[in-house]
Enzyme design. Structure first.
Site, PDB file in Angstrom:
ATOM      1  N   CYS A   1     -18.075  48.617 -36.271  1.00 55.44           N
ATOM      2  CA  CYS A   1     -19.083  47.761 -36.899  1.00 55.44           C
ATOM      3  C   CYS A   1     -20.086  47.391 -35.813  1.00 55.44           C
ATOM      4  O   CYS A   1     -19.702  46.811 -34.788  1.00 55.44           O
ATOM      5  CB  CYS A   1     -18.393  46.503 -37.431  1.00 55.44           C
ATOM      6  N   ASN A   2     -21.345  47.742 -36.026  1.00 58.45           N
ATOM      7  CA  ASN A   2     -22.362  47.423 -35.012  1.00 58.45           C
ATOM      8  C   ASN A   2     -22.538  45.919 -34.867  1.00 58.45           C
ATOM      9  O   ASN A   2     -22.735  45.403 -33.755  1.00 58.45           O
ATOM     10  CB  ASN A   2     -23.706  48.038 -35.405  1.00 58.45           C
ATOM     11  N   THR A   3     -22.476  45.205 -35.992  1.00 53.97           N
ATOM     12  CA  THR A   3     -22.720  43.758 -35.971  1.00 53.97           C
ATOM     13  C   THR A   3     -21.617  43.047 -35.188  1.00 53.97           C
ATOM     14  O   THR A   3     -21.896  42.178 -34.352  1.00 53.97           O
ATOM     15  CB  THR A   3     -22.766  43.223 -37.421  1.00 53.97           C
TER      16      THR A   3
ATOM     17  N   CYS B   1     -25.819  50.851 -38.452  1.00 53.05           N
ATOM     18  CA  CYS B   1     -24.773  50.122 -39.186  1.00 53.05           C
ATOM     19  C   CYS B   1     -23.853  51.176 -39.771  1.00 53.05           C
ATOM     20  O   CYS B   1     -24.321  52.185 -40.317  1.00 53.05           O
ATOM     21  CB  CYS B   1     -25.394  49.276 -40.292  1.00 53.05           C
TER      22      CYS B   1
END
Ligand code: DGL
Length: 248
Positions: free
Chosen positions: A71-73, A181
């Site tokens: 997950c990039n976030t 994402c």
């Protein structure tokens, strides 16, 4: 024999697990979708970090010897804290600005990511390294995560949602678009239909998979499980996760 934990706010990280299993097919994976709290992209970094800790605790309690933050976030918000607080190795997502910057012919790179990723220091630092050489234009993939979580990958509604964020990047001249994402690769067939044929989309997942293989080797994690496979877990309903797992 080792278990590798993989997590995301939802099913998006399956796009990373797919690439990991191409090069590490003989391992045992636990994939955790934190979909009771999805999307992460609009939440505070503190909230995403707290969820990342809770999910890491669960994965470690199930024997994970390494954790992939698919997950990039969550990578942007939490990976530094996770690395400081736990002793297992963590592998996270990197926005693929570097390969995009070296591959663009128009000199304009588009980045699609969540609001949380685009405002994080990790992304801003990466962007800063290339901002002199190329023009970087960004858009939040507004509503993309919700499309994927509701398995709406190809309807007229999905097309209008995707157009609203993708077209401004194309109009700005981007010929190379970074998928920042892990949910977005599920919308790639739709994006390819919308964009001119010569536009390239860059998914960092294959590079993350290679990085995981290196990290496991360096950490001395024993490879080759007698019972390879994937256990799917979710904090909310798991129908989307199970369905998307069948198509990766
Ligand atoms: N798939 C995630 C990412 O890569 C999170 C999307 C979200 O929950 O907003 O950023």
């Amino acid at each position: 024999m080792a278990v590798i934990g993989v997590f995301d706010s939802g099913s998006g990280g399956l796009s990373v697990l797919r690439e990991i299993r191409k090069i590490l097919p003989d391992e045992r994976y636990i994939y955790f979708s934190d979909n009771a709290y999805c999307p992460y992209g609009e939440k505070t970094a503190e909230f995403v970090t707290a969820r990342s800790r809770a999910v890491t605790d669960l994965l470690l309690s199930k024997g994970a010897a390494a954790v992939v933050v698919a997950c990039n976030t969550a990578t942007a918000a939490a990976i530094a804290s996770l690395r400081a607080e736990y002793s297992v190795p963590f592998v996270g997502m990197e926005p693929a600005v570097k390969p995009a910057a070296s591959g663009t012919r128009s000199g304009v790179v588009g980045v699609l990511a969540t609001a949380g990723t685009l405002r994080a220091a990790k992304y801003l630092n990466t962007k800063g390294q290339y901002a002199d050489a190329v023009r970087i234009v960004e858009r939040v993939g507004q509503g993309f995560v919700e499309l994927v979580e509701s398995l709406d990958l190809d309807s007229p509604h999905a097309e209008s949602v995707v157009r609203a964020s993708l077209e401004p990047l194309l109009e700005a001249g981007a010929d190379t678009i970074v998928l920042g994402c892990t949910h977005y690769p599920f919308l790639l067939p739709l994006m390819r239909r919308i964009a001119p044929a010569d536009v390239r989309f860059i998914d960092p997942a294959p590079a993350v998979a290679r990085r995981l293989a290196d990290v496991l080797k360096t950490a001395g994690v024993p490879l080759g499980d007698p019972a390879p496979g994937v256990e799917l877990l979710a904090s909310g309903p798991d129908a989307t996760l199970r369905k998307l797992f069948t198509i990766i």
